[in-house]
Design a protein around this motif. Structure first.
Motif, PDB file in Angstrom:
ATOM      1  N   TYR A  71       0.998  -1.050  -0.049  1.00 24.26           N
ATOM      2  CA  TYR A  71      -0.117  -0.003   0.237  1.00 24.26           C
ATOM      3  C   TYR A  71       0.818   1.303   0.181  1.00 24.26           C
ATOM      4  CZ  TYR A  71      -2.455  -4.367   1.281  1.00 24.26           C
ATOM      5  OH  TYR A  71      -3.516  -5.228   2.222  1.00 24.26           O
ATOM      6  N   PRO A  72       1.440   1.669  -1.222  1.00 20.50           N
ATOM      7  CA  PRO A  72       2.518   2.835  -0.809  1.00 20.50           C
ATOM      8  C   PRO A  72       2.301   4.160  -0.941  1.00 20.50           C
ATOM      9  CG  PRO A  72       1.912   1.710  -3.088  1.00 20.50           C
ATOM     10  CD  PRO A  72       1.289   0.533  -2.243  1.00 20.50           C
ATOM     11  N   LYS A  73       1.244   3.999  -1.299  1.00 16.61           N
ATOM     12  CA  LYS A  73      -0.101   5.563  -0.887  1.00 16.61           C
ATOM     13  C   LYS A  73      -0.221   5.709   0.698  1.00 16.61           C
ATOM     14  CE  LYS A  73      -1.768   6.524  -5.404  1.00 16.61           C
ATOM     15  NZ  LYS A  73      -2.762   7.696  -6.388  1.00 16.61           N
ATOM     16  N   LEU A  74       0.191   4.569   1.465  1.00 15.37           N
ATOM     17  CA  LEU A  74      -0.526   4.249   2.464  1.00 15.37           C
ATOM     18  C   LEU A  74       0.154   5.270   4.094  1.00 15.37           C
ATOM     19  CD1 LEU A  74      -2.857   2.997   5.257  1.00 15.37           C
ATOM     20  CD2 LEU A  74      -0.602   1.516   5.677  1.00 15.37           C
ATOM     21  N   ILE A  75      -0.885   6.398   4.792  1.00 12.85           N
ATOM     22  CA  ILE A  75       0.217   7.381   6.092  1.00 12.85           C
ATOM     23  C   ILE A  75      -0.415   6.550   6.915  1.00 12.85           C
ATOM     24  CG2 ILE A  75       0.082   9.206   6.733  1.00 12.85           C
ATOM     25  CD1 ILE A  75       0.570   9.821   4.041  1.00 12.85           C
ATOM     26  N   TYR A  76       1.612   6.121   7.677  1.00  7.33           N
ATOM     27  CA  TYR A  76       1.151   5.602   8.729  1.00  7.33           C
ATOM     28  C   TYR A  76       1.971   5.635   9.783  1.00  7.33           C
ATOM     29  CZ  TYR A  76       2.623   0.773  10.623  1.00  7.33           C
ATOM     30  OH  TYR A  76       2.873  -0.738  12.059  1.00  7.33           O
ATOM     31  N   LEU A  77       0.554   6.551  10.452  1.00  9.51           N
ATOM     32  CA  LEU A  77       1.467   6.973  11.809  1.00  9.51           C
ATOM     33  C   LEU A  77       1.850   6.410  12.953  1.00  9.51           C
ATOM     34  CD1 LEU A  77       1.207  10.051  13.139  1.00  9.51           C
ATOM     35  CD2 LEU A  77      -0.577   9.109  14.145  1.00  9.51           C
ATOM     36  N   SER A  78       2.963   6.181  13.896  1.00  8.17           N
ATOM     37  CA  SER A  78       3.146   4.819  14.483  1.00  8.17           C
ATOM     38  C   SER A  78       3.215   6.181  16.250  1.00  8.17           C
ATOM     39  CB  SER A  78       4.691   4.270  14.893  1.00  8.17           C
ATOM     40  OG  SER A  78       4.386   3.361  13.832  1.00  8.17           O
ATOM     41  N   ILE A 135      -0.734  13.872  10.143  1.00  8.68           N
ATOM     42  CA  ILE A 135      -1.370  13.320   9.271  1.00  8.68           C
ATOM     43  C   ILE A 135      -1.826  14.487   8.539  1.00  8.68           C
ATOM     44  CG2 ILE A 135      -3.868  12.548   8.732  1.00  8.68           C
ATOM     45  CD1 ILE A 135      -3.094  11.425  12.198  1.00  8.68           C
ATOM     46  N   ASN A 136      -1.994  15.431   8.537  1.00 10.85           N
ATOM     47  CA  ASN A 136      -2.922  16.439   7.639  1.00 10.85           C
ATOM     48  C   ASN A 136      -1.832  17.292   6.463  1.00 10.85           C
ATOM     49  OD1 ASN A 136      -5.931  16.863   7.336  1.00 10.85           O
ATOM     50  ND2 ASN A 136      -5.478  17.320   9.458  1.00 10.85           N
ATOM     51  N   ALA A 137      -0.347  17.013   6.863  1.00  7.89           N
ATOM     52  CA  ALA A 137       0.690  17.535   6.394  1.00  7.89           C
ATOM     53  C   ALA A 137       1.104  16.184   4.877  1.00  7.89           C
ATOM     54  CB  ALA A 137       1.594  17.438   7.795  1.00  7.89           C
ATOM     55  N   ALA A 138       1.236  14.601   5.714  1.00 10.59           N
ATOM     56  CA  ALA A 138       1.288  13.921   5.111  1.00 10.59           C
ATOM     57  C   ALA A 138       0.649  13.790   3.931  1.00 10.59           C
ATOM     58  CB  ALA A 138       1.703  12.485   6.015  1.00 10.59           C
ATOM     59  N   SER A 144       1.837  15.393  -3.698  1.00  9.61           N
ATOM     60  CA  SER A 144       3.068  16.426  -4.302  1.00  9.61           C
ATOM     61  C   SER A 144       3.805  14.899  -4.983  1.00  9.61           C
ATOM     62  CB  SER A 144       3.657  17.185  -4.063  1.00  9.61           C
ATOM     63  OG  SER A 144       3.512  18.629  -4.046  1.00  9.61           O
ATOM     64  N   THR A 145       3.652  14.177  -3.827  1.00  5.11           N
ATOM     65  CA  THR A 145       4.785  12.840  -4.148  1.00  5.11           C
ATOM     66  C   THR A 145       3.868  11.549  -4.675  1.00  5.11           C
ATOM     67  OG1 THR A 145       4.385  12.163  -2.093  1.00  5.11           O
ATOM     68  CG2 THR A 145       6.167  13.669  -2.161  1.00  5.11           C
ATOM     69  N   GLY A 146       2.798  11.695  -4.609  1.00  2.57           N
ATOM     70  CA  GLY A 146       1.671  10.476  -4.932  1.00  2.57           C
ATOM     71  C   GLY A 146       2.077   8.826  -4.134  1.00  2.57           C
ATOM     72  N   LYS A 147       3.047   9.573  -2.893  1.00  2.00           N
ATOM     73  CA  LYS A 147       3.403   8.134  -2.302  1.00  2.00           C
ATOM     74  C   LYS A 147       3.045   8.709  -0.734  1.00  2.00           C
ATOM     75  CE  LYS A 147       7.628   8.562  -2.509  1.00  2.00           C
ATOM     76  NZ  LYS A 147       9.511   8.530  -1.907  1.00  2.00           N
ATOM     77  N   GLY A 148       3.054   7.687   0.102  1.00  7.10           N
ATOM     78  CA  GLY A 148       2.815   8.115   1.489  1.00  7.10           C
ATOM     79  C   GLY A 148       3.758   8.048   2.559  1.00  7.10           C
ATOM     80  N   GLN A 149       3.800   8.106   4.090  1.00  9.02           N
ATOM     81  CA  GLN A 149       5.308   8.040   4.356  1.00  9.02           C
ATOM     82  C   GLN A 149       4.952   7.711   5.702  1.00  9.02           C
ATOM     83  OE1 GLN A 149       6.714  11.661   5.475  1.00  9.02           O
ATOM     84  NE2 GLN A 149       5.093  12.612   3.640  1.00  9.02           N
ATOM     85  N   HIS A 150       5.611   7.322   7.069  1.00  7.39           N
ATOM     86  CA  HIS A 150       6.034   6.886   7.559  1.00  7.39           C
ATOM     87  C   HIS A 150       6.068   7.960   9.127  1.00  7.39           C
ATOM     88  CE1 HIS A 150       7.242   4.428  11.826  1.00  7.39           C
ATOM     89  NE2 HIS A 150       5.730   4.142  11.319  1.00  7.39           N
ATOM     90  N   VAL A 151       5.559   7.861  10.021  1.00  7.94           N
ATOM     91  CA  VAL A 151       4.812   9.476  10.561  1.00  7.94           C
ATOM     92  C   VAL A 151       5.758   9.088  11.991  1.00  7.94           C
ATOM     93  CG1 VAL A 151       3.885  11.698  11.492  1.00  7.94           C
ATOM     94  CG2 VAL A 151       3.901  10.710   9.474  1.00  7.94           C
ATOM     95  N   ASP A 152       6.423   9.340  13.003  1.00 10.91           N
ATOM     96  CA  ASP A 152       6.712   8.574  14.194  1.00 10.91           C
ATOM     97  C   ASP A 152       6.589   9.534  14.811  1.00 10.91           C
ATOM     98  OD1 ASP A 152       8.452   8.005  16.408  1.00 10.91           O
ATOM     99  OD2 ASP A 152      10.204   7.803  15.543  1.00 10.91           O
ATOM    100  N   LEU A 153       5.910   9.529  15.586  1.00 14.55           N
ATOM    101  CA  LEU A 153       5.257  10.502  16.806  1.00 14.55           C
ATOM    102  C   LEU A 153       5.088  10.291  18.228  1.00 14.55           C
ATOM    103  CD1 LEU A 153       4.379  13.657  16.827  1.00 14.55           C
ATOM    104  CD2 LEU A 153       1.772  12.119  17.079  1.00 14.55           C
TER     105      LEU A 153
END
Length: 350
Positions: A71-78, A135-138, A144-153
């Motif tokens: 799921y390359p577009k997934l935003i994953y917040l930990s 999450i909203n920033a990601a 722009s990037t077309g990709k999700g990313q991991h957020v370490d909080l």
């Protein structure tokens, strides 16, 4: 859509306060059939939020590196106590402990007393607010990037950020900010003051406000009194200034003073009942009554967002555990009634 992975939750006032409007699915993802359900939900999910200790979800193939491939577009917040990496990452995190370790407690409390915790779970609450911003920033970055990313909080990082100007005071000046109770170590009059029936709080932070306060209290001569004519002098003579002000303030009630001083930063110190019974709270629509599926009517504080074009829907009550399992599995994951029944039989969902 948002997929929230977490452990069992009760229905305490704490749970009620922070879970309004959510849907609850009771799912055992430690089993392969449960993991399959998670993957079905992820097919339509934009965001996954998890708050397990770092490394736990890897055992089930639900860590970010595993899911990002599929799921390359997934935003994953930990969300964790001390971050996903480092020597402290395996530690559990509880709000008052983070307040202690971050230095937050050291600036809270009476001048001659010990450092005190904030009664509200301020680190937890601030972390939740920052998670929404992250999450909203990601999501915006994904446009722009077309990709999700991991957020370490991390709770620890949030506690440090919350030090704000107090942290900057130490970093820039090298001195520990001093505790001052309800007052302020570098400003006066900036504290609580007695009236005839309780206390008000006044935050008179500059010279103009002090002049206006003196006039409102009927003592314009205080403005030029050499004991009070500068902030430094007011701080040095705080006990005497407090005594003089309270002589005046004790002649009337905190409610009446709130009206007389409405043009100034001053307000009554209220109990919880006084605060929530205030007519302005009702006028702003801040109190809601929800129909909970299990316990009936539940009064809660509503949303503080006021959008001009897209009003917030804060009409949905907090859920009971597993209340929406069937609805979500059928509506989002596409499971049929027989499939859901089979999952219930295997105790994968409830």
């Amino acid at each position: 859509s948002d997929l929230r992975v977490g452990g069992p939750q009760g229905e305490s006032h704490f749970f009620m306060a922070f879970n309004r409007g959510k849907k609850s699915v009771a799912l055992d993802f430690t089993k392969p059939d449960g993991q399959a359900v998670v993957h079905k939900l992820l097919e339509k999910a934009d965001v996954l939020v998890e708050n397990f200790r770092p490394g736990v979800l890897k055992k089930y193939g639900l860590d970010y590196p595993s899911l990002a491939k599929k799921y390359p577009k997934l935003i994953y917040l930990s969300i964790s106590a001390y971050g996903q990496t480092g020597p402290l990452s395996d530690r559990p995190g509880y709000d008052p402990v983070l307040q202690a370790e971050s230095g937050m407690m050291s600036v809270n409390g009476e001048a001659n007393g010990e450092g005190l915790r904030h009664a509200i779970a301020i680190v937890d609450t601030m972390t939740a607010i920052h998670s929404v911003a992250a999450i909203n920033a990601a999501l915006f970055a994904r446009t722009s990037t077309g990709k999700g990313q991991h957020v370490d909080l991390a709770l620890y990082d949030t506690a440090l950020v919350s030090l704000g100007n107090m942290g900057a005071y130490y970093l820039i000046g090298g001195e520990q900010p001093r505790r001052a109770g309800n007052g302020h170590f570098a400003s006066a009059p900036n504290s609580s003051f007695e009236t005839s029936n309780g206390k008000i709080y006044m935050a008179v932070a500059n010279q103009k406000l002090f002049g206006d306060t003196c006039k409102a209290l009927g003592h314009p001569e205080w403005i030029t009194d050499p004991r009070f004519d500068t902030v430094a002098n007011r701080v040095a003579n705080k006990p005497e200034l407090t005594r003089l002000m309270e002589e005046v303030l004790k002649t009337d009630t905190k409610e009446n003073w709130a009206q007389k001083l409405r043009h100034l930063p001053a307000g009554p110190i209220r109990t919880m009942k006084e605060a929530l019974d205030e007519p302005e709270v009702k006028r702003r629509g801040m109190l809601k009554t929800y129909k909970h599926a299990r316990v009936g009517e539940v009064p809660l504080i509503g949303s503080n967002y006021r959008f001009s074009d897209t009003p917030v829907d804060d009409s949905r009550p907090p859920p009971s555990l597993g209340e929406h399992t069937e609805q979500v599995l059928s509506g989002l994951a596409g499971y049929g009634a027989a499939e859901i029944a089979a999952l219930r039989e295997k105790k994968i969902v409830s």
